[in-house]
Design an enzyme around this catalytic site. Structure first.
Site, PDB file in Angstrom:
ATOM      1  N   ASP A 102      48.970  30.222  38.151  1.00  0.00           N
ATOM      2  CA  ASP A 102      48.237  29.433  38.205  1.00  0.00           C
ATOM      3  C   ASP A 102      47.329  29.951  36.769  1.00  0.00           C
ATOM      4  O   ASP A 102      47.028  28.326  36.112  1.00  0.00           O
ATOM      5  CB  ASP A 102      46.928  29.775  39.125  1.00  0.00           C
ATOM      6  N   ASP A 105      43.782  34.786  31.776  1.00  0.00           N
ATOM      7  CA  ASP A 105      42.597  35.413  31.244  1.00  0.00           C
ATOM      8  C   ASP A 105      42.654  36.112  29.716  1.00  0.00           C
ATOM      9  O   ASP A 105      42.672  35.388  29.025  1.00  0.00           O
ATOM     10  CB  ASP A 105      41.592  35.342  32.370  1.00  0.00           C
ATOM     11  N   LEU A 110      49.898  38.643  32.597  1.00  0.00           N
ATOM     12  CA  LEU A 110      50.729  38.163  32.154  1.00  0.00           C
ATOM     13  C   LEU A 110      52.321  39.481  31.581  1.00  0.00           C
ATOM     14  O   LEU A 110      53.014  39.421  31.413  1.00  0.00           O
ATOM     15  CB  LEU A 110      50.615  37.274  31.776  1.00  0.00           C
ATOM     16  N   ASP A 161      41.102  32.226  43.483  1.00  0.00           N
ATOM     17  CA  ASP A 161      39.829  32.253  45.040  1.00  0.00           C
ATOM     18  C   ASP A 161      38.909  33.319  44.101  1.00  0.00           C
ATOM     19  O   ASP A 161      39.352  33.486  42.798  1.00  0.00           O
ATOM     20  CB  ASP A 161      40.817  33.229  46.321  1.00  0.00           C
TER      21      ASP A 161
END
Ligand code: IMP
Ligand code: MG
Length: 176
Positions: A102, A105, A110, A161
């Site tokens: 998604d 940051d 990752l 979220d």
């Protein structure tokens, strides 16, 4: 707006229309790039599930789908150690893996997932992220497909979220 989320100041960042146009472009690019390859798409749960569901319907190839589940955020916006909750189940050895995430940051998640997948010896490993925050620019991991690059703000909606709320919002909002 959902009540836990409506208590926060929110501002529309990306409408479902904008998202859907970009997702179909990404799907076309991926279709072209992988047309002669044995493609396995690995979705990152939970945040990536809506993006993945939309994206794969624009990938006109016989791809296999699997998931990896990690958790990196506790209640809200505070980062913590990354945990592998559920690993991929199908064999990735000598196959072309495309990871669908998604958002990126700090790149910590990752980095963790990349190590996990590389240990399975895929033929190739590429990354498709719907959103990349600008602060992740200095990190060493190359992201091959990026939907949108955004400022360093906290966002919710379209799978992402705030303390598990807001994933089902069709658009993406910034929390001020
Ligand atoms: P990273 O490890 O800092 O790159 O963060 C990646 C993961 O943290 C994403 O896959 C999201 O699940 C979560 N995350 C990071 N930023 C946000 C945000 O702005 N909203 C919601 N989730 C976020
Ligand atoms: Mg996530």
């Amino acid at each position: 707006m959902i009540s836990a989320v409506s208590e926060q100041e929110t501002k529309l960042l990306l409408s479902s229309d904008e998202i859907s146009k970009r997702v179909s472009q990404l799907g076309r690019e991926i279709t072209q790039d992988y047309k002669d390859k044995d493609l396995v798409i690995v979705g990152v749960l939970k945040g990536g599930f809506i993006f993945l569901a939309d994206l794969i319907r624009h990938i006109k190839l016989e791809a296999e789908i699997d998931f990896i589940r990690v958790s990196s955020y506790k209640e809200g916006m505070e980062a913590r150690d990354i945990e592998l909750i559920s690993d991929t189940a199908i064999s990735l050895k000598d196959r072309h893996v495309l990871l669908v995430e998604d958002l990126i940051d700090t790149c910590r998640t990752l980095d963790f997932i990349k190590k996990t997948i590389m240990s399975k010896n895929p033929a190739s490993f590429q990354i498709c992220a719907l959103i990349k925050k600008k602060k992740s620019r200095e990190t060493k991991i190359a992201v091959n497909y990026i939907g949108f690059e955004i400022d360093d703000k906290f966002i919710i909606g379209y799978g992402t979220d705030l303390a598990e709320k807001g994933r089902n919002l069709p658009d993406i909002y910034v929390i001020e």
